[in-house]
Design a protein around this motif. Structure first.
Motif, PDB file in Angstrom:
ATOM      1  N   ASN A 152       0.857  -1.180   0.000  1.00  0.00           N
ATOM      2  CA  ASN A 152       0.000   0.000   0.000  1.00  0.00           C
ATOM      3  C   ASN A 152       0.901   1.240   0.000  1.00  0.00           C
ATOM      4  O   ASN A 152       1.705   1.400   0.926  1.00  0.00           O
ATOM      5  CB  ASN A 152      -0.863  -0.035   1.263  1.00  0.00           C
ATOM      6  CG  ASN A 152      -1.713   1.194   1.470  1.00  0.00           C
ATOM      7  OD1 ASN A 152      -1.812   2.058   0.619  1.00  0.00           O
ATOM      8  ND2 ASN A 152      -2.338   1.292   2.640  1.00  0.00           N
ATOM      9  N   THR A 179      -3.691  -7.394   4.351  1.00  0.00           N
ATOM     10  CA  THR A 179      -4.910  -6.589   4.283  1.00  0.00           C
ATOM     11  C   THR A 179      -5.427  -6.458   2.861  1.00  0.00           C
ATOM     12  O   THR A 179      -6.627  -6.605   2.607  1.00  0.00           O
ATOM     13  CB  THR A 179      -4.649  -5.194   4.874  1.00  0.00           C
ATOM     14  OG1 THR A 179      -4.341  -5.323   6.261  1.00  0.00           O
ATOM     15  CG2 THR A 179      -5.859  -4.290   4.710  1.00  0.00           C
ATOM     16  N   THR A 201     -10.844  -3.672   8.870  1.00  0.00           N
ATOM     17  CA  THR A 201     -11.556  -2.450   8.481  1.00  0.00           C
ATOM     18  C   THR A 201     -11.753  -2.380   6.976  1.00  0.00           C
ATOM     19  O   THR A 201     -12.752  -1.811   6.505  1.00  0.00           O
ATOM     20  CB  THR A 201     -10.725  -1.223   8.919  1.00  0.00           C
ATOM     21  OG1 THR A 201     -10.328  -1.386  10.266  1.00  0.00           O
ATOM     22  CG2 THR A 201     -11.484   0.061   8.728  1.00  0.00           C
ATOM     23  N   LYS A 202     -10.833  -2.967   6.244  1.00  0.00           N
ATOM     24  CA  LYS A 202     -10.779  -2.794   4.792  1.00  0.00           C
ATOM     25  C   LYS A 202     -11.658  -3.836   4.104  1.00  0.00           C
ATOM     26  O   LYS A 202     -12.860  -3.856   4.274  1.00  0.00           O
ATOM     27  CB  LYS A 202      -9.323  -2.851   4.333  1.00  0.00           C
ATOM     28  CG  LYS A 202      -8.364  -1.979   5.148  1.00  0.00           C
ATOM     29  CD  LYS A 202      -8.780  -0.521   5.222  1.00  0.00           C
ATOM     30  CE  LYS A 202      -7.684   0.396   5.749  1.00  0.00           C
ATOM     31  NZ  LYS A 202      -7.324   0.199   7.168  1.00  0.00           N
ATOM     32  N   TYR A 203     -11.076  -4.732   3.339  1.00  0.00           N
ATOM     33  CA  TYR A 203     -11.874  -5.622   2.499  1.00  0.00           C
ATOM     34  C   TYR A 203     -12.674  -6.651   3.287  1.00  0.00           C
ATOM     35  O   TYR A 203     -13.730  -7.083   2.826  1.00  0.00           O
ATOM     36  CB  TYR A 203     -10.974  -6.328   1.489  1.00  0.00           C
ATOM     37  CG  TYR A 203     -10.477  -5.416   0.401  1.00  0.00           C
ATOM     38  CD1 TYR A 203     -11.367  -4.842  -0.499  1.00  0.00           C
ATOM     39  CD2 TYR A 203      -9.131  -5.109   0.284  1.00  0.00           C
ATOM     40  CE1 TYR A 203     -10.931  -3.995  -1.499  1.00  0.00           C
ATOM     41  CE2 TYR A 203      -8.681  -4.269  -0.711  1.00  0.00           C
ATOM     42  CZ  TYR A 203      -9.581  -3.703  -1.599  1.00  0.00           C
ATOM     43  OH  TYR A 203      -9.141  -2.861  -2.571  1.00  0.00           O
ATOM     44  N   ASN A 365      -9.460   5.895   3.790  1.00  0.00           N
ATOM     45  CA  ASN A 365      -9.688   4.460   3.931  1.00  0.00           C
ATOM     46  C   ASN A 365      -9.447   3.762   2.599  1.00  0.00           C
ATOM     47  O   ASN A 365      -9.295   4.414   1.545  1.00  0.00           O
ATOM     48  CB  ASN A 365     -11.130   4.215   4.405  1.00  0.00           C
ATOM     49  CG  ASN A 365     -11.350   2.793   4.880  1.00  0.00           C
ATOM     50  OD1 ASN A 365     -10.414   2.077   5.232  1.00  0.00           O
ATOM     51  ND2 ASN A 365     -12.596   2.363   4.894  1.00  0.00           N
ATOM     52  N   ILE A 366      -9.399   2.451   2.619  1.00  0.00           N
ATOM     53  CA  ILE A 366      -9.384   1.634   1.397  1.00  0.00           C
ATOM     54  C   ILE A 366     -10.299   0.445   1.637  1.00  0.00           C
ATOM     55  O   ILE A 366     -10.745   0.182   2.754  1.00  0.00           O
ATOM     56  CB  ILE A 366      -7.966   1.136   1.035  1.00  0.00           C
ATOM     57  CG1 ILE A 366      -7.350   0.355   2.206  1.00  0.00           C
ATOM     58  CG2 ILE A 366      -7.070   2.283   0.611  1.00  0.00           C
ATOM     59  CD1 ILE A 366      -6.003  -0.271   1.905  1.00  0.00           C
ATOM     60  N   GLY A 367     -10.610  -0.294   0.580  1.00  0.00           N
ATOM     61  CA  GLY A 367     -11.372  -1.528   0.715  1.00  0.00           C
ATOM     62  C   GLY A 367     -12.848  -1.334   0.943  1.00  0.00           C
ATOM     63  O   GLY A 367     -13.532  -2.253   1.402  1.00  0.00           O
ATOM     64  N   ASP A 368     -13.370  -0.177   0.641  1.00  0.00           N
ATOM     65  CA  ASP A 368     -14.784   0.125   0.816  1.00  0.00           C
ATOM     66  C   ASP A 368     -15.564  -0.345  -0.411  1.00  0.00           C
ATOM     67  O   ASP A 368     -14.997  -0.594  -1.476  1.00  0.00           O
ATOM     68  CB  ASP A 368     -14.947   1.636   1.004  1.00  0.00           C
ATOM     69  CG  ASP A 368     -16.240   2.027   1.677  1.00  0.00           C
ATOM     70  OD1 ASP A 368     -17.229   1.305   1.523  1.00  0.00           O
ATOM     71  OD2 ASP A 368     -16.259   3.079   2.345  1.00  0.00           O
ATOM     72  N   SER A 402      -8.604   3.446  -4.541  1.00  0.00           N
ATOM     73  CA  SER A 402      -9.189   2.206  -4.025  1.00  0.00           C
ATOM     74  C   SER A 402     -10.494   1.991  -4.774  1.00  0.00           C
ATOM     75  O   SER A 402     -11.466   2.730  -4.579  1.00  0.00           O
ATOM     76  CB  SER A 402      -9.443   2.310  -2.516  1.00  0.00           C
ATOM     77  OG  SER A 402     -10.118   1.164  -2.049  1.00  0.00           O
TER      78      SER A 402
END
Length: 440
Positions: A152, A179, A201-203, A365-368, A402
């Protein structure tokens, strides 16, 4: 994978026949008699006493991630940062040494460089693609090798099989932050990882609602093979009166038992039951989401490659990447939805690009489920030194993307808006002159 993501850890066995795991909203657990609670605190039986160290809802999440990663145990904690902190603290002691990939999330680099340094732990960072550098960096005090399965923000892949072989030859534990890959795309334990950490929190969550972290023992690590290196686990613990490594004799993780008893309890990194339940719901669709997101990210990266105003697209599918062979060998289902672009016009171009986007949300954030964008140099990596940012592949013009679950063509059109804004502030920028090195 899809079956375990829905069923692992829960069979609907509560008194009411709940199909999905219920939320156990309690801070303490009643016991029938004095001896029951005494035996629990003496670690002679399992169960729950106080929610700071465990909860039935959270236990389902731990069992599910254990199944998905093919491990022997897991601990769910309050954040991804907590997962990394506890995993490393359980393996390190004052005077220990860590060899870490130069391509790490900014918060992880800060933790290594600042907080762990305060605890007399030293760190050497290396180019993750230079296998000789990993070998040279290991010293007699090295206890941990730390990498990200997909870095990342630049989406660089590592040859974990080769790095793990080097580490294990020196009896060094391999900790992998998975992650971005998740077990849906890549099981790090299958490639040599001893411990896997996730920012759930992510994916794993997938919808930007919940902060959580996971630590998984893959079953490869056994401190009894080199007891002098791991004396906290292989000798009787003064505080708890047990030898934590004995847990391996019954197929459980002594490392995680130690981490939970000492660090989860002392640091208070408890994951609330409500948060655990939200992560469980997200995991049910993990496999489907990761395949679509990965495919769309690769398509968008290909469309951005060579566009005016872009010096480089940092995605494993782009021609010329040194990790292209790892895509074919280790990531047949895709390489996640996070990648970065280096804009030729520097921070001014990056600001114009981000401000012009209408569908992408400007957030860190990422993975949303929704697509997100940010400028790492002034956000997630802003507290690093300039050499550290360069080593992470973060330059003044770097923008992290993302990719979410929106329609592919809608996302493509939004990126075109961003590129038009870049052209307006930095027309005719010499792409070749502005192109940063792949690794500095």
């Amino acid at each position: 994978m899809s079956t375990s993501a829905i069923h692992a850890g829960w069979s609907g066995g509560d008194m009411h026949g709940a199909v999905t795991p219920p939320i156990y909203a309690t801070s303490a657990y009643a016991h029938p008699d004095h001896d029951s609670l005494k035996e629990l605190f003496a670690r002679r039986r399992s169960g729950f006493a106080y929610a700071r160290s465990g909860n039935p809802t959270t236990a389902v999440l731990e069992q599910r991630l254990t199944a998905l990663e093919g491990g022997i145990g897991a601990i769910a904690v309050a954040s991804g940062q907590a997962a990394t902190t506890i995993a490393l603290c359980a393996l390190l002691e004052p005077g220990s040494h860590v060899v870490a990939s130069a391509l790490l999330y900014g918060g992880t680099t800060e933790f290594l460089d600042d907080t762990l340094a305060d605890l007399a732990v030293t760190t050497t960072t290396v180019d993750p693609w230079d296998l000789d550098a990993w070998e040279r960096a290991i010293t007699p005090s090295t206890r941990v090798v730390l990498v990200e399965s997909i870095a990342n923000p630049g989406a660089q892949l590592v040859d974990l099989d080769a790095i793990s072989a080097i580490a294990h030859a020196h009896d060094v534990a391999v900790v992998v932050d998975a992650t971005l890959s998740t077990p849906a795309l890549y099981r790090a334990g299958d490639h040599g990882a001893d411990v896997v950490v996730h920012s759930a929190t992510k994916y794993l969550c997938g919808h930007g609602t919940t902060i959580a972290g996971i630590i998984v023992d893959t079953g490869r690590f056994d401190p009894r093979r080199c007891p002098q290196r791991w004396q906290r686990l292989t000798t009787r613990n003064r505080r708890f009166g047990v030898v934590f490594a004995d847990d391996y004799e019954r197929g459980a993780s002594g490392l995680l038992s130690y981490a939970r008893a000492k660090y989860v309890t002392d640091f208070g990194t408890t994951l609330p039951a409500t948060s655990a339940q939200q992560i469980l719901v997200g995991i049910e669709t993990l496999d489907l989401r990761m395949r679509k997101i990965s495919a769309d990210a690769a398509t968008l990266a290909g469309r951005l490659h060579g566009s005016a105003g872009i010096a480089r697209v940092n995605h494993p599918s782009i021609p010329g990447r040194p990790d292209a062979h790892l895509v074919r060998r280790d990531f047949p289902h895709g390489t996640s939805g996070v990648f970065s672009v280096d804009l030729a016009g520097g921070e001014e171009a990056a600001a114009a690009f981000c401000n012009a986007l209408e569908l992408f949300t400007l957030a860190v954030n990422i993975g949303d489920a929704r697509s997100l964008v940010c400028h790492p140099g002034t956000t997630t990596h802003s507290h690093l030194t300039e050499p550290q940012r360069r080593a992470c592949g973060v330059h003044p013009g770097t923008v992290r993307l993302s990719i979410g679950l929106e329609d592919l063509e809608d996302l493509s059109a939004d990126l075109e808006r961003g590129l038009a804004a870049v052209e307006a502030v930095a027309p005719g920028t010499d792409r070749a002159a502005q192109e940063p090195a792949l690794l500095s």
